[in-house]
Every structure is written in C-alpha cells, then in structure tokens.
Design an enzyme around this catalytic site. Structure first.
Site, PDB file in Angstrom:
ATOM      1  N   GLY A   1      78.627 -51.712  44.229  1.00 28.75           N
ATOM      2  CA  GLY A   1      77.944 -51.160  45.398  1.00 28.75           C
ATOM      3  C   GLY A   1      76.759 -50.285  44.997  1.00 28.75           C
ATOM      4  O   GLY A   1      75.681 -50.354  45.588  1.00 28.75           O
TER       5      GLY A   1
ATOM      6  N   ARG B   1      75.137 -48.097  39.034  1.00 29.86           N
ATOM      7  CA  ARG B   1      76.200 -48.760  38.258  1.00 29.86           C
ATOM      8  C   ARG B   1      75.694 -50.080  37.702  1.00 29.86           C
ATOM      9  O   ARG B   1      76.083 -50.486  36.617  1.00 29.86           O
ATOM     10  CB  ARG B   1      77.421 -48.989  39.143  1.00 29.86           C
ATOM     11  CG  ARG B   1      78.138 -47.708  39.446  1.00 29.86           C
ATOM     12  CD  ARG B   1      79.607 -47.925  39.289  1.00 29.86           C
ATOM     13  NE  ARG B   1      80.251 -46.684  38.951  1.00 29.86           N
ATOM     14  CZ  ARG B   1      81.440 -46.320  39.379  1.00 29.86           C
ATOM     15  NH1 ARG B   1      82.109 -47.114  40.181  1.00 29.86           N
ATOM     16  NH2 ARG B   1      81.974 -45.178  39.013  1.00 29.86           N
TER      17      ARG B   1
ATOM     18  N   ARG C   1      63.742 -51.180  47.238  1.00 30.99           N
ATOM     19  CA  ARG C   1      64.661 -50.181  47.804  1.00 30.99           C
ATOM     20  C   ARG C   1      65.601 -49.582  46.737  1.00 30.99           C
ATOM     21  O   ARG C   1      66.733 -49.171  47.057  1.00 30.99           O
ATOM     22  CB  ARG C   1      65.505 -50.763  48.938  1.00 30.99           C
ATOM     23  CG  ARG C   1      64.694 -51.043  50.175  1.00 30.99           C
ATOM     24  CD  ARG C   1      65.529 -51.676  51.246  1.00 30.99           C
ATOM     25  NE  ARG C   1      64.662 -51.994  52.375  1.00 30.99           N
ATOM     26  CZ  ARG C   1      64.734 -51.382  53.557  1.00 30.99           C
ATOM     27  NH1 ARG C   1      65.627 -50.452  53.777  1.00 30.99           N
ATOM     28  NH2 ARG C   1      63.917 -51.720  54.515  1.00 30.99           N
TER      29      ARG C   1
ATOM     30  N   ARG D   1      82.253 -59.169  43.352  1.00 32.69           N
ATOM     31  CA  ARG D   1      82.103 -57.759  43.743  1.00 32.69           C
ATOM     32  C   ARG D   1      83.021 -56.915  42.881  1.00 32.69           C
ATOM     33  O   ARG D   1      84.210 -57.245  42.720  1.00 32.69           O
ATOM     34  CB  ARG D   1      82.452 -57.592  45.229  1.00 32.69           C
ATOM     35  CG  ARG D   1      82.820 -56.174  45.615  1.00 32.69           C
ATOM     36  CD  ARG D   1      82.687 -55.884  47.093  1.00 32.69           C
ATOM     37  NE  ARG D   1      83.428 -54.710  47.501  1.00 32.69           N
ATOM     38  CZ  ARG D   1      83.139 -53.449  47.172  1.00 32.69           C
ATOM     39  NH1 ARG D   1      82.124 -53.178  46.372  1.00 32.69           N
ATOM     40  NH2 ARG D   1      83.878 -52.445  47.610  1.00 32.69           N
TER      41      ARG D   1
ATOM     42  N   SER E   1      85.416 -49.978  44.378  1.00 28.39           N
ATOM     43  CA  SER E   1      86.623 -49.166  44.461  1.00 28.39           C
ATOM     44  C   SER E   1      87.218 -49.354  45.849  1.00 28.39           C
ATOM     45  O   SER E   1      86.550 -49.821  46.772  1.00 28.39           O
ATOM     46  CB  SER E   1      86.305 -47.698  44.208  1.00 28.39           C
ATOM     47  OG  SER E   1      85.445 -47.226  45.212  1.00 28.39           O
TER      48      SER E   1
ATOM     49  N   ASP F   1      91.481 -43.957  45.288  1.00 24.32           N
ATOM     50  CA  ASP F   1      92.286 -42.981  46.012  1.00 24.32           C
ATOM     51  C   ASP F   1      93.402 -43.732  46.722  1.00 24.32           C
ATOM     52  O   ASP F   1      93.253 -44.909  47.018  1.00 24.32           O
ATOM     53  CB  ASP F   1      91.434 -42.192  47.019  1.00 24.32           C
ATOM     54  CG  ASP F   1      90.603 -43.094  47.908  1.00 24.32           C
ATOM     55  OD1 ASP F   1      89.609 -43.673  47.418  1.00 24.32           O
ATOM     56  OD2 ASP F   1      90.962 -43.260  49.079  1.00 24.32           O
TER      57      ASP F   1
ATOM     58  N   ARG G   1      87.331 -42.390  37.058  1.00 28.40           N
ATOM     59  CA  ARG G   1      86.568 -43.448  37.729  1.00 28.40           C
ATOM     60  C   ARG G   1      85.756 -44.237  36.730  1.00 28.40           C
ATOM     61  O   ARG G   1      85.695 -45.461  36.768  1.00 28.40           O
ATOM     62  CB  ARG G   1      85.594 -42.845  38.759  1.00 28.40           C
ATOM     63  CG  ARG G   1      86.224 -42.593  40.095  1.00 28.40           C
ATOM     64  CD  ARG G   1      85.236 -41.921  41.034  1.00 28.40           C
ATOM     65  NE  ARG G   1      85.946 -41.277  42.102  1.00 28.40           N
ATOM     66  CZ  ARG G   1      85.971 -41.730  43.359  1.00 28.40           C
ATOM     67  NH1 ARG G   1      85.276 -42.763  43.704  1.00 28.40           N
ATOM     68  NH2 ARG G   1      86.683 -41.111  44.270  1.00 28.40           N
TER      69      ARG G   1
HETATM   70  N1  HPA Z   1      87.828 -46.302  52.698  1.00 29.41           N
HETATM   71  C1  HPA Z   1      86.869 -47.216  52.568  1.00 29.41           C
HETATM   72  N2  HPA Z   1      86.373 -47.583  51.411  1.00 29.41           N
HETATM   73  C2  HPA Z   1      86.860 -47.012  50.305  1.00 29.41           C
HETATM   74  C3  HPA Z   1      87.860 -46.052  50.364  1.00 29.41           C
HETATM   75  C4  HPA Z   1      88.370 -45.693  51.620  1.00 29.41           C
HETATM   76  O1  HPA Z   1      89.268 -44.853  51.741  1.00 29.41           O
HETATM   77  N3  HPA Z   1      88.135 -45.657  49.085  1.00 29.41           N
HETATM   78  C5  HPA Z   1      87.311 -46.369  48.279  1.00 29.41           C
HETATM   79  N4  HPA Z   1      86.553 -47.192  49.010  1.00 29.41           N
END
Ligand code: HPA
Length: 238
Positions: free
Chosen positions: A24, A28, A47, A91, A94, A208, A221
């Site tokens: 994303g 990175r 951009r 893709r 996270s 998370d 991370r």
């Molecule tokens: N929500 C949406 N996208 C995410 C989250 C989340 O809690 N954590 C990492 N990407």
C-alpha cells in the site's frame, strides 16, 4: 501492445514486469526495490506512487505502491493489468486479525475477499459474487511458508471502506461468518484480476488483532514485512 503511459503511471520507457508486488505504502515499494531487487529502475513517480522494476533471483520483478482503499488499488491494478500487461499481481499488506488464533506476524492469505464496498456492483452479476485469489499463487506461497516455518492462515478476508466504524459490532459480525481478517483493498484487486483473467493474491502480516488487542511495534512490523516480501517474491518461480 502495452501503452506507454496512463493518467497515473508514466514509465517513460522503463519496463514493468508481468509479476508485480503491491504494497500500500509507496515508500515500502522503494524499500523493497532497494533491499530485495537487483538493478532496479524506477518506472513511476506520478503522485509519488513509486514503482520499480528489477530482478529477484535472476527473474524480472516489479513493485509499486497502491495507496489505501479499494478505489486506489482498483485504479492502479486496472492500469497495470490492462495497459501494462501485468499477469501476476501480489498485494502485500497488513491486516487486522478477527479471530484470536491469528498471532502477530502470522501471515494471512486471502482465499476470497468479502466487502462492504459497492465496487462489485459495476460487474452487474445476477447475484452476489465472491472474488477469489489465484489458487496456484496461494498454494505456492502457503507451501513456501510451511517450508520456512512461518505460520500462514488461508481464508476469507473483508475489504472494508471504513477503518473507523460507526457501529461497534461491525467487525465482529464478519468474524462470526468465519472471516479471518479486515483490510481495505483486496476485493478491488481480485475483482479486476478475475474479470481480466489474470492471477492475483493478497497476503498480509497481522499488524493488530481486534479480539486480543495485541498490536505490533514498528520494529516488529518491519521484520514481519521483510519475511513476507521474501515469501511473496517466490511467485516469480511460477
Ligand atoms: N482495519 C482495516 N485495515 C487494517 C486494519 C484494520 O483494523 N489493520 C491493518 N489493516
């Protein structure tokens, strides 16, 4: 014949490989190019959505940022597929874990992507479509994870338009249906790839967990992300 430039991607003669990794965050993409690719050349800076092409273990590989959210992922992946000939799109991102079994740094492979977005409406199907990833890519990466001793989970994810939800139980309702994790892009990638007959896979590190409330530190991370890149790049072998 691939186009030479689109509104969002202007390679100015630089090549784009058939296989591309899609984080994303464009920084990175730069990190991956600098750390993992050989002879990398930059093919996009429009951009600041940085894109690079180089080689990984002698095979051509590109990497480019997609930004956050389904519209951003959808427009970049559409141009990469239809205008620049990408055929294997992976893709790497996270996700938020929705079940307690998902530990931090585990990898989630999206077998399918559910969504609260309206993106799929444009395909005008006579029912509810379930966009899926490429089984060939998923199987390859799943086996690669096992060989490396990395815990990988394959299943449904939900691509949400909202990071902050108005209703408290939004993510629990998806979890009750067996959805493993929440993220914000995959359904756009999978729908575009399926409609064009090319292969896509989305894989995530669990940054998370929304049930256990564990959260990765910035160092965790980075380590988890590096491990995932090496795994993702093995699709160049296919
Ligand atoms: N929500 C949406 N996208 C995410 C989250 C989340 O809690 N954590 C990492 N990407």
């Amino acid at each position: 014949m691939p186009r030479t430039s689109t509104p969002h991607i202007k390679p100015d003669g630089a090549p784009i490989a058939e296989t591309i990794l899609l984080p994303g965050d464009p920084l990175r993409a730069r990190y991956i190019a600098e750390t993992f690719l050989e002879d990398a050349v930059q093919f996009n800076s429009v951009r600041n959505m940085l894109g690079y092409t180089g080689t990984f273990n002698g095979r051509e590989l590109s990497v480019m940022g997609t930004g956050m959210g389904i519209p951003s992922m959808a427009l970049y992946s559409w141009e990469l597929i239809h205008e620049f000939g990408c055929r294997k799109l992976v893709r790497i991102g996270s996700c938020g874990g929705l079940t307690p079994e998902l530990g931090l740094n585990d990898i989630v492979l999206a077998q399918a992507a559910s969504t609260d977005s309206n993106y799929l409406a444009q395909f005008d199907l006579p029912g509810t479509w379930a966009p899926t990833g490429s089984f060939r890519l998923l199987d390859h990466v799943y086996r690669g994870a096992a060989e490396r001793g990395i815990t990988a989970h394959a299943g449904n994810v939900v691509s949400s338009d909202t990071f902050y939800h108005a209703q408290d139980d939004t993510t629990q309702r998806w979890a009750r249906m067996g959805v493993l994790a929440v993220e914000m892009e995959t359904v756009g990638l999978y729908a575009n790839a399926a409609a064009a007959g090319v292969e896509a896979l989305a894989m995530f590190t669990v940054s998370d967990n929304l049930v256990t409330h564990e959260e990765m530190s910035p160092e965790q991370r980075q380590t988890g992300f590096a491990q995932m890149i090496e795994l993702a790049a093995t699709v160049t072998e296919l």
